[in-house]
Enzyme design. Structure first.
Site: not given
Length: 306
Positions: A91, A123, A151, A154, A178
């Site tokens: 990442r 992101n 999110d 959802r 996130h």
């Protein structure tokens, strides 16, 4: 009399699927703004702008291709451009690559309109929002990210299927980061003013299974069609609409929380000045520990770019 709206929204990376979905959502939602499509891939930007403009003939908004300099003078600037994480890539590498992209974008936009609001969608959004604010020089309240809004949508859809209540009447959030360190704020979740977990249809529900389903959904979509863009498209367009129309709606967006000293995904009221106010959220001990983990991860990543 010119049909060009007074307000403008620039979509950086508008030649791609996410940017185009946001631009189209702005037009389809009847947001009265000039939507500017900007991308280093100029041919793709032109094609998206021409296609979306065909959908604007019966809407108050308009759409066209624009330059980075024009985008810098927009009322709202939405950043969708960024490198994708490759299989097996750490990442940290992704953040390094996106730091260079965000910095290049901000340099291309300058001089940035002093009252502009920047909405980061790329992101990892919490870290990149912090970087965008530092590089742009705009006040923190004017630079936000899409955070865990999708999110949380959802989550509300899943809870609607269980309870039979409209998603818009369920107040529940995914919080923190996130990404891998997000968590569900079950303690603060409400339906009609009553605790969500006291709803009779929630008594035998395995909460972890709901969380897992939300976490897996994006991967399921990506596996099936390559990428996700409609969901984030409508979310980003809705946030932009709140910025333009001063609606003061509350969204779980990436915003700077002074108490924790970092940008994070947290409920905030959004209006024409950007973040108008953020809110304390009731957490139990387990959720508070998860928040600490999320904050630590975000701060550790952001400190590299001080």
């Amino acid at each position: 009399m010119s049909r060009i709206p007074r307000n403008s929204v620039a979509v950086i990376g508008g030649g791609g699927n996410v940017g185009a979905a946001i631009a189209f959502s702005l037009i389809a939602k009847s947001v009265p703004a000039e939507v500017l499509i900007v991308d280093v891939a100029e041919k793709a930007a032109k094609g998206q702008a021409l296609d979306i403009s065909d959908a604007s003939f019966m809407m108050p908004g308009t759409c066209r291709q624009a330059t980075f300099q024009e985008a810098g003078q927009s009322d709202v600037i939405i950043i969708t451009a960024g490198a994708r994480q490759q299989p097996g890539e750490p990442r940290s590498n992704l953040i390094d690559r996106n730091y260079k992209i965000i910095k290049s974008i901000m340099d291309s936009l300058k001089p940035i309109k002093s009252t502009a609001k920047i909405l980061v969608v790329s992101n990892p959004v919490d870290v990149l929002t912090d970087i965008a604010q530092k590089v742009s020089g705009l006040p923190r309240e004017q630079v936000i990210g899409s955070g865990t809004y999708l999110d949380s949508g959802r989550l509300r859809n899943a809870l609607s299927n269980i309870t039979g209540v409209s998603p818009t009447s369920i107040h529940a959030y995914m919080l923190g980061e996130h990404g891998d360190n997000q968590f569900t704020g079950w303690s603060s979740a409400r339906i009609g003013g009553h605790p969500l977990l006291e709803h009779p249809k929630m008594h035998d529900i395995e909460l972890d299974s709901i969380y897992t389903g939300i976490q897996r959904k994006a991967y399921e979509i990506i596996d099936a069609k390559g990428s996700t863009y409609y969901g984030i498209g409508i979310c980003a367009a809705t946030i932009a609409e709140a910025l333009l129309n001063n609606t003061s709606q509350v969204f779980p967006v990436t915003n700077y929380i002074e108490k924790y000293g970092c940008y994070m995904s947290w409920p905030a009221a959004i209006g024409s000045d950007g973040v108008e106010q953020s809110f304390d959220v009731k957490l139990n001990d387990e959720e508070a520990k998860k928040l600490e983990t999320a904050v630590h991860a975000i701060r550790e990543a952001c400190e590299k770019y001080e």
